[in-house]
Design an enzyme around this catalytic site. Structure first.
Site, PDB file in Angstrom:
ATOM      1  CE  LYS A 185      40.615  10.349  69.018  1.00 29.40           C
ATOM      2  NZ  LYS A 185      39.184  10.537  68.752  1.00 29.40           N
TER       3      LYS A 185
ATOM      4  NE  ARG B  71      31.671  10.306  70.515  1.00 33.78           N
ATOM      5  CZ  ARG B  71      32.806  10.047  69.873  1.00 33.78           C
ATOM      6  NH1 ARG B  71      33.402   8.891  70.024  1.00 33.78           N
ATOM      7  NH2 ARG B  71      33.349  10.944  69.086  1.00 33.78           N
TER       8      ARG B  71
ATOM      9  CE1 TYR C  93      51.819 -16.485  86.656  1.00 28.21           C
ATOM     10  CE2 TYR C  93      51.944 -15.021  84.746  1.00 28.21           C
ATOM     11  CZ  TYR C  93      52.182 -15.279  86.098  1.00 28.21           C
ATOM     12  OH  TYR C  93      52.783 -14.340  86.862  1.00 28.21           O
TER      13      TYR C  93
ATOM     14  CG  MET D  68      51.651  -6.937  83.941  1.00 26.99           C
ATOM     15  SD  MET D  68      51.570  -6.483  85.673  1.00 26.99           S
ATOM     16  CE  MET D  68      49.928  -6.978  86.112  1.00 26.99           C
TER      17      MET D  68
HETATM   18  C1  LIG Z   1      39.102  10.554  67.402  1.00 27.95           C
HETATM   19  C2  LIG Z   1      38.326  11.507  66.646  1.00 27.95           C
HETATM   20  C3  LIG Z   1      38.670  11.828  65.327  1.00 27.95           C
HETATM   21  C4  LIG Z   1      39.756  11.106  64.576  1.00 27.95           C
HETATM   22  O1  LIG Z   1      39.210   9.935  64.066  1.00 27.95           O
HETATM   23  P1  LIG Z   1      39.991   8.984  63.048  1.00 27.95           P
HETATM   24  O2  LIG Z   1      38.975   8.066  62.572  1.00 27.95           O
HETATM   25  O3  LIG Z   1      41.053   8.329  63.815  1.00 27.95           O
HETATM   26  O4  LIG Z   1      40.530   9.857  61.987  1.00 27.95           O
HETATM   27  C5  LIG Z   1      37.967  12.820  64.697  1.00 27.95           C
HETATM   28  N1  LIG Z   1      36.970  13.465  65.319  1.00 27.95           N
HETATM   29  C6  LIG Z   1      36.591  13.167  66.574  1.00 27.95           C
HETATM   30  C7  LIG Z   1      35.460  13.920  67.191  1.00 27.95           C
HETATM   31  C8  LIG Z   1      37.255  12.181  67.268  1.00 27.95           C
HETATM   32  O5  LIG Z   1      36.873  11.891  68.521  1.00 27.95           O
END
Ligand SMILES: *Cc1c(COP(=O)(O)O)cnc(C)c1O
Length: 767
Positions: A428, A522, A655, A704
């Protein structure tokens, strides 16, 4: 262009090389020459018929199949198809021009109905007798691509074979329909559009589809070893013999209007391809190009041979003796092809040199040199990239992704997992800044088949890139987009019961994983609501293929935190018992992310979702874990020194005039800023960079798009030199953990925020 193509093709096929195919291309080219010169005709008519009208008929289908094999493979071939069509059209255009002199010589432009015939020739028959192949390739691949997309592999095969059958009765089996006036009429109509049914509509598509089918088969059996060549060789020989009999019979009974298409040609090609793809040799770019050139130029050589023989009064030798004629044409074509290739190479090199000379000065040149150093490593691993690519990607600020380390980490993590547990790569957020497609492709080659992303779009991007394994969406997807889940074969997480019902109401038959909340609070359904959860199993349009939870303090080894985690684990397994999940082997159970595995490695489960650990770093600098696999950082962040300025004591930089020089100073400006994800709170000396193996402070406020580094006293630094912001330079290293700590955040945030302006450049190290 010359080198680029060679490398790219190698890259496309990963580590596999298809030297067998390349060698046969040469054989096929010489068979085509044979078709046009009839080498045996002055000795035995039947023998020549056998050689040129039956055996040599495998040559052109072979070329179609090879193109299908390389172009129509994987998931998303639209771009490759368009590129192939463009390239072939260009080649066709050049060939048409090339053959105008011979057209004139043959009075082509004086033919009746000139324009009608010209159009017909351009689209089907070719403006010279051998050129029909090029429009047929363009149309054939278009038809094949359409069929594959519309009907899938089986459907495409069925349709293209049907087209072939129709073509057959206008070709070798014409005798069968000749006596039926209705059919004969229809075919006459066809022939007024295209002289033969051996064209891009009836003839070529089936071979493109076959090539694609074979490519799919090979990629599915990625690890398949060619046990023996005897099976395909035997089957191939049988098919050829049977095809010879077929051809001879059709010939004997004068059934043929033309002699390109046989029933047995299709199975014969299939086994030939099997044989050639299992015949492992190094691929050869030269052979590929030479065979194509021979194909294009040999008719010229036929004319030249005839003229030469006449001028030299050697007609007896080189015209009347068909075999010598054939050999002369073949050798001339081969030599001419070599010559052309050599000219092309020189021209290409000169262009390269010119680009370098008139390019944008020192810094690019240096980048290029550095690029070419890391190139050797790349070529060995098969991911070929040219120097030109490299300097374009490293001309400003960029991320280097060490794929060797990534593969190493995957193996190191697998080593501490229980036997039956599979690694799910969490890619992700652009693989935590590492480039999702790049990393997923590398991991796929490592044998990883499970991927996780946060959103639908991330999943689609992976599919489009050719990732074939399972892709789980960990986050929320709008129900209105559920069709896309189906289309791209993505597995959605059911985040609560209402969501499950809504998704079910879409009536799409979707695979899902159920998320259980055991204390993170969550996403997920409370683990105490077992009836609700088992209700999801009853929903008729959802197929539960997984169930998982997420641990929220697995990174901590404090007593209280361990208790909390153990309680989460207990709740999860109790729920699994209530649901009798064990009795359904199709349901994947998972609960560990990186720290879950590192601190609780022996939990019984089917998957472990690895994010941060896969990238070889910890979330926070001081983190201690029970398991300590040897993980190597994958990412480096680098930027070029853009310019260097001298300022006097008392003058300020950037800046707010936050930095004032206490002495006369040299300042390097790097083209990277907070918009690239480099944290602004590392301004004013909190952060530093490495240049020429020295640690130098960032001064003034980070902007930036740029930042300033004090390089006073470092006389050797020049514009174009590389600065390391994360990673190693000589003996020194700035680790991502350290930088995150200085920026008051965790490594995960720092890395995942590295922005899209930074190119991701794969590098390899020898491990
Ligand atoms: C992001 C995520 C992971 C991976 O977590 P890491 O600590 O980076 O290994 C695993 N499970 C879920 C549900 C996540 O959102």
């Amino acid at each position: 262009m010359y080198k680029t193509e060679a490398l790219k093709e190698r890259k496309e096929n990963g580590k596999r090389e298809y030297g067998g195919l390349d060698r046969f291309r040469m054989a096929a080219a010489f068979l085509v020459v044979a078709i046009h010169t009839s080498p045996l005709v002055s000795f035995t008519e039947t023998g020549d018929f056998f050689l040129t009208r039956i055996l040599a008929r495998i040559a052109v289908p072979f070329f179609f199949m090879v193109s299908g094999f390389f172009v129509l493979k994987g998931e998303n071939t639209g771009r490759a198809v368009r590129k192939f069509m463009k390239k072939t059209a260009l080649l066709y255009g050049i060939s048409i021009l090339l053959y105008i002199p011979l057209n004139i010589y043959n009075h082509y432009f004086q033919m009746e109905d000139f324009f009608k015939n010209l159009i017909k020739d351009i689209f089907f028959d070719g403006t010279f007798y051998h050129l029909w192949y090029l429009p047929a390739a363009i149309e054939g691949i278009a038809v094949a691509y359409f069929l594959l997309r519309r009907f899938g592999k089986k459907g495409a095969l069925l349709f293209s074979i049907s087209l072939y059958l129709i073509g057959l009765f206008g070709d070798s089996y014409y005798g069968v329909i000749k006596g039926v006036p209705v059919l004969a009429g229809i075919y006459e109509r066809l022939f007024s559009l295209s002289d033969y049914t051996r064209n891009g509509i009836f003839f070529a598509p089936v071979f493109f589809v076959l090539g694609s089918v074979w490519a799919g088969k090979l990629s599915e059996e990625n690890s398949r070893q060619a046990i023996s060549l005897i099976v395909p060789a035997g089957a191939m020989a049988e098919c050829f013999l049977a095809m010879a009999a077929e051809g001879m019979l059709l010939h004997r009974f004068s059934m043929q209007r033309h002699d390109s298409m046989y029933v047995l040609l299709i199975p014969a090609m299939y086994f030939l391809f099997w044989f050639l793809t299992d015949f492992r040799r190094k691929g050869s770019f030269m052979l590929r190009k030479i065979s194509m050139l021979i194909y294009i130029i040999h008719p010229y050589m036929i004319v030249i041979t005839r003229m030469g023989a006449k001028v030299l009064h050697m007609e007896k030798w080189f015209i009347e003796n068909s075999l010598l004629h054939y050999l002369a044409v073949s050798i001339e074509s081969f030599l001419c092809a070599l010559l052309l290739l050599e000219l092309w190479k020189r021209w290409d090199n000169r262009n390269d040199r010119r680009k370098r000379k008139f390019g944008k000065g020192v810094q690019r040149h240096r980048a290029e040199m550095e690029g070419s150093q890391s190139m050797s490593g790349r070529q060995q691993t098969g991911v070929g990239r040219t120097t030109e690519h490299v300097w374009r990607e490293t001309d400003r600020a960029w991320v280097e992704v060490n794929l060797s380390n990534l593969g190493h980490n995957a193996r190191a993590l697998k080593a501490i997992m229980p036997e039956q547990c599979e690694l799910m790569a969490v890619v992700k957020a652009n693989a935590y800044g590492h480039g999702a497609c790049l990393t997923a492709e590398c991991l796929q080659k490592e044998g990883i088949r499970q991927f996780a992303v946060a959103s639908l779009e991330e999943g689609i991007a992976l599919r489009k890139h050719g990732i074939t394994g399972e892709i789980l969406i960990l986050g929320y997807t709008d129900i209105r987009k559920s069709r896309q889940l189906k289309k791209y074969r993505l597995v959605q997480t059911v985040i609560d019961y209402e969501y499950a019902k809504e998704l079910n109401a879409c009536r799409l038959h979707l695979p899902v994983h159920i998320k259980i909340d055991t204390g993170m609070h969550r996403l997920g359904i409370d683990s105490r609501h077992a009836e609700q959860i088992s209700g999801i199993f009853q929903l008729s349009f959802l197929k539960v293929t997984g169930i998982y939870t997420h641990l929220c303090v697995a990174d901590s080894l404090d007593k209280e935190d361990i208790e909390y985690t153990e309680n989460q684990i207990k709740r999860f397994y109790e729920l699994l018992d209530v649901l009798k999940v064990k009795e359904h082997p199709g349901i994947k159970v998972h609960l560990q992310s990186s720290y879950g595995l590192l601190n609780y490695p022996s939990l019984s489960c089917d998957l472990a979702r690895m994010g941060i650990a896969l990238y070889g770093v910890k979330s926070a600098l001081g983190d201690v874990t029970r398991q300590k696999p040897d993980l190597l950082p994958v990412l480096s962040l680098k930027a070029r020194v853009g310019m260097i300025r001298e300022i006097e004591a008392g003058e300020s930089v950037s800046y707010g005039r936050a930095f004032r020089a206490e002495r006369n100073s040299r300042i390097a400006i790097l083209p990277i800023g907070y918009a690239d994800g480099f944290p602004r709170n590392l301004s004013c000396g909190k952060g530093s960079v490495l240049i020429h193996g020295k640690k130098l402070p960032i001064v003034g406020r980070i902007c930036m798009d740029q930042l300033a580094v004090d390089i006073t006293g470092e006389e050797g630094i020049r514009p174009g030199d590389a600065a390391v912001l994360i990673g190693r330079d000589g003996a020194l290293e700035i680790s991502a953990e350290e930088l995150a700590y200085q920026a008051d955040t965790i490594t995960n945030e720092l890395l995942s925020r590295l922005g899209p302006r930074l190119k991701r450049v794969p590098v390899f190290s020898d491990l």
